[in-house]
Every structure is written in C-alpha cells, then in structure tokens.
Design a protein around this motif. Structure first.
Motif, PDB file in Angstrom:
ATOM      1  N   TRP A 190      51.259  76.796   6.256  1.00 55.88           N
ATOM      2  CA  TRP A 190      52.391  77.262   5.449  1.00 55.88           C
ATOM      3  C   TRP A 190      52.478  76.462   4.155  1.00 55.88           C
ATOM      4  CZ3 TRP A 190      57.165  75.158   3.919  1.00 55.88           C
ATOM      5  CH2 TRP A 190      58.073  76.089   3.399  1.00 55.88           C
ATOM      6  N   PHE A 191      52.252  75.144   4.261  1.00 56.16           N
ATOM      7  CA  PHE A 191      52.254  74.304   3.059  1.00 56.16           C
ATOM      8  C   PHE A 191      51.178  74.753   2.075  1.00 56.16           C
ATOM      9  CE2 PHE A 191      53.994  70.454   5.570  1.00 56.16           C
ATOM     10  CZ  PHE A 191      55.292  70.871   5.347  1.00 56.16           C
ATOM     11  N   PHE A 192      49.979  75.011   2.583  1.00 53.54           N
ATOM     12  CA  PHE A 192      48.887  75.437   1.703  1.00 53.54           C
ATOM     13  C   PHE A 192      49.203  76.780   1.049  1.00 53.54           C
ATOM     14  CE2 PHE A 192      45.817  72.820   4.460  1.00 53.54           C
ATOM     15  CZ  PHE A 192      45.968  71.730   3.635  1.00 53.54           C
ATOM     16  N   ARG A 193      49.763  77.701   1.816  1.00 54.26           N
ATOM     17  CA  ARG A 193      50.096  79.014   1.254  1.00 54.26           C
ATOM     18  C   ARG A 193      51.181  78.893   0.185  1.00 54.26           C
ATOM     19  NH1 ARG A 193      48.069  83.442   4.200  1.00 54.26           N
ATOM     20  NH2 ARG A 193      46.981  82.769   6.067  1.00 54.26           N
ATOM     21  N   ARG A 194      52.162  78.038   0.410  1.00 59.64           N
ATOM     22  CA  ARG A 194      53.205  77.815  -0.601  1.00 59.64           C
ATOM     23  C   ARG A 194      52.631  77.124  -1.827  1.00 59.64           C
ATOM     24  NH1 ARG A 194      57.521  80.259  -1.276  1.00 59.64           N
ATOM     25  NH2 ARG A 194      58.525  78.407  -2.068  1.00 59.64           N
ATOM     26  N   MET A 195      51.728  76.181  -1.608  1.00 55.47           N
ATOM     27  CA  MET A 195      51.119  75.453  -2.707  1.00 55.47           C
ATOM     28  C   MET A 195      50.306  76.398  -3.601  1.00 55.47           C
ATOM     29  SD  MET A 195      48.486  72.256  -2.417  1.00 55.47           S
ATOM     30  CE  MET A 195      47.155  73.244  -1.792  1.00 55.47           C
ATOM     31  N   LEU A 196      49.621  77.361  -2.976  1.00 55.15           N
ATOM     32  CA  LEU A 196      48.798  78.306  -3.730  1.00 55.15           C
ATOM     33  C   LEU A 196      49.565  79.556  -4.154  1.00 55.15           C
ATOM     34  CD1 LEU A 196      45.585  78.075  -1.550  1.00 55.15           C
ATOM     35  CD2 LEU A 196      45.954  77.080  -3.803  1.00 55.15           C
ATOM     36  N   ARG A 197      50.844  79.616  -3.820  1.00 50.29           N
ATOM     37  CA  ARG A 197      51.710  80.751  -4.144  1.00 50.29           C
ATOM     38  C   ARG A 197      51.168  82.066  -3.580  1.00 50.29           C
ATOM     39  NH1 ARG A 197      53.084  79.021 -10.298  1.00 50.29           N
ATOM     40  NH2 ARG A 197      54.390  77.267  -9.756  1.00 50.29           N
ATOM     41  N   ILE A 198      50.746  81.998  -2.327  1.00 50.22           N
ATOM     42  CA  ILE A 198      50.281  83.196  -1.635  1.00 50.22           C
ATOM     43  C   ILE A 198      51.467  83.748  -0.853  1.00 50.22           C
ATOM     44  CG2 ILE A 198      48.717  84.097   0.133  1.00 50.22           C
ATOM     45  CD1 ILE A 198      46.820  81.796  -0.608  1.00 50.22           C
ATOM     46  N   PRO A 199      51.881  84.994  -1.099  1.00 52.07           N
ATOM     47  CA  PRO A 199      53.028  85.540  -0.374  1.00 52.07           C
ATOM     48  C   PRO A 199      52.697  85.765   1.104  1.00 52.07           C
ATOM     49  CG  PRO A 199      52.023  87.237  -1.721  1.00 52.07           C
ATOM     50  CD  PRO A 199      51.327  85.953  -2.052  1.00 52.07           C
ATOM     51  N   TRP A 200      53.715  85.785   1.920  1.00 45.28           N
ATOM     52  CA  TRP A 200      53.487  85.939   3.352  1.00 45.28           C
ATOM     53  C   TRP A 200      53.026  87.353   3.694  1.00 45.28           C
ATOM     54  CZ3 TRP A 200      56.425  89.346   6.238  1.00 45.28           C
ATOM     55  CH2 TRP A 200      57.596  89.818   5.641  1.00 45.28           C
ATOM     56  N   MET A 252      47.708  69.273  -9.136  1.00 44.12           N
ATOM     57  CA  MET A 252      49.025  68.654  -9.215  1.00 44.12           C
ATOM     58  C   MET A 252      49.826  68.914  -7.938  1.00 44.12           C
ATOM     59  SD  MET A 252      51.127  66.984 -10.981  1.00 44.12           S
ATOM     60  CE  MET A 252      52.840  66.676 -11.083  1.00 44.12           C
ATOM     61  N   ARG A 253      49.760  70.145  -7.437  1.00 37.91           N
ATOM     62  CA  ARG A 253      50.537  70.473  -6.238  1.00 37.91           C
ATOM     63  C   ARG A 253      49.979  69.778  -5.001  1.00 37.91           C
ATOM     64  NH1 ARG A 253      49.968  76.331  -7.597  1.00 37.91           N
ATOM     65  NH2 ARG A 253      51.210  76.511  -9.464  1.00 37.91           N
ATOM     66  N   LYS A 254      48.651  69.571  -4.983  1.00 38.44           N
ATOM     67  CA  LYS A 254      48.046  68.869  -3.849  1.00 38.44           C
ATOM     68  C   LYS A 254      48.578  67.442  -3.763  1.00 38.44           C
ATOM     69  CE  LYS A 254      43.593  71.231  -3.815  1.00 38.44           C
ATOM     70  NZ  LYS A 254      42.150  71.064  -3.966  1.00 38.44           N
ATOM     71  N   ARG A 255      48.694  66.811  -4.903  1.00 37.05           N
ATOM     72  CA  ARG A 255      49.195  65.432  -4.912  1.00 37.05           C
ATOM     73  C   ARG A 255      50.656  65.374  -4.506  1.00 37.05           C
ATOM     74  NH1 ARG A 255      47.275  62.030  -9.892  1.00 37.05           N
ATOM     75  NH2 ARG A 255      47.717  60.386  -8.414  1.00 37.05           N
ATOM     76  N   ALA A 256      51.440  66.369  -4.928  1.00 42.57           N
ATOM     77  CA  ALA A 256      52.847  66.416  -4.518  1.00 42.57           C
ATOM     78  C   ALA A 256      52.954  66.606  -3.010  1.00 42.57           C
ATOM     79  CB  ALA A 256      53.573  67.541  -5.253  1.00 42.57           C
TER      80      ALA A 256
END
Length: 137
Positions: free
Chosen positions: A37-47, A1-5
């Motif tokens: 950064w988009f991928f990390r936010r999409m996967l909810r990986i913290p910085w 779902m997040r990939k499509r968004a």
C-alpha cells in the motif's frame, strides 16, 4: 524523494517496538499488504488500477523488505537479551516455573524466530550468544 520520505518518516513509526512482536502468518500478510500500500501511494497508483504487486515493485525498483527488516531487528534484540541474562532472558525464552494456562498457548518470540531461522539455527544462535561469539550490543 518519496522513497526517502517513506524510509525516514513512515517505516520507523510502523516498526516502533517490533523487536517484541510475535509475527504470525496473518500479521505477516498484513505487514506485506501495508508495505505494498505504501509503494502504491508513493507511486500514485490508484486502487482501481489493475497492476500486480510484481509490476508495482519493479516500477518502484524495490523489494519487499519490511518483514525481513523486522526479523533482523528481532534477532539482534534476542542476542542483546541473551547476553544480558536477567529477567528479560526468562521472559523471552519462556522458562517459568508453575502451571500453564488452559487453552492454546500463546506464540512466543522464540517460536517466531524458530520458524523464520529454522529450529536448529535458534539453538546455535543461543549457544553462540552464551559463548560471547556474536557481536553487537
């Protein structure tokens, strides 16, 4: 779902007007960092997480494609402009009469495409466009 968004809402906004950009190495690095950064936010990986970009891309089942997509759109736009053959053609190729300004010359769209495609390929594309071989609008 997040990939499509990401594909539907964020990438088109990011790439608005990318056909006219001149992409230097510095800007390319920033675009790739933004994509990661988009991928990390999409996967909810913290910085603070110690994950490499390869691991993040594997987890997302994606490859870096933002810069490649921009270059393809630029090449398509170049074909459109070359077939048109008006003022846009002169601006894109940089063939103006007169004196050049002082200092380091600005990078042109053709320079960026030459580094991406290779110097011989740009002339081949220009010749193909003039003959009407290349498709598209």
């Amino acid at each position: 779902m997040r990939k499509r968004a990401l594909q539907c809402y964020i990438e088109p906004v990011l790439m608005y007007g990318c056909e006219a950009w001149t992409i230097s190495k510095q800007i390319q690095n920033k675009l790739e960092a933004t994509e990661m950064w988009f991928f990390r936010r999409m996967l909810r990986i913290p910085w603070t997480a110690k994950k490499t970009n390869k691991k993040v891309l594997n987890e997302a089942n994606k490859r870096r494609s933002l810069v490649r997509t921009i270059r393809k759109r630029q090449a398509t736009f170049l074909g459109h402009v070359m077939r048109r053959g008006k003022l846009e053609h002169l601006v894109t190729t940089g063939k103006f009469e007169g004196k050049r300004s002082r200092g380091r010359q600005r990078e042109r769209i053709m320079d960026g495409l030459a580094t991406w495609l290779g110097p011989g390929k740009v002339s081949d594309i220009m010749a193909a466009v003039k003959e009407g071989i290349c498709g598209g609008t």
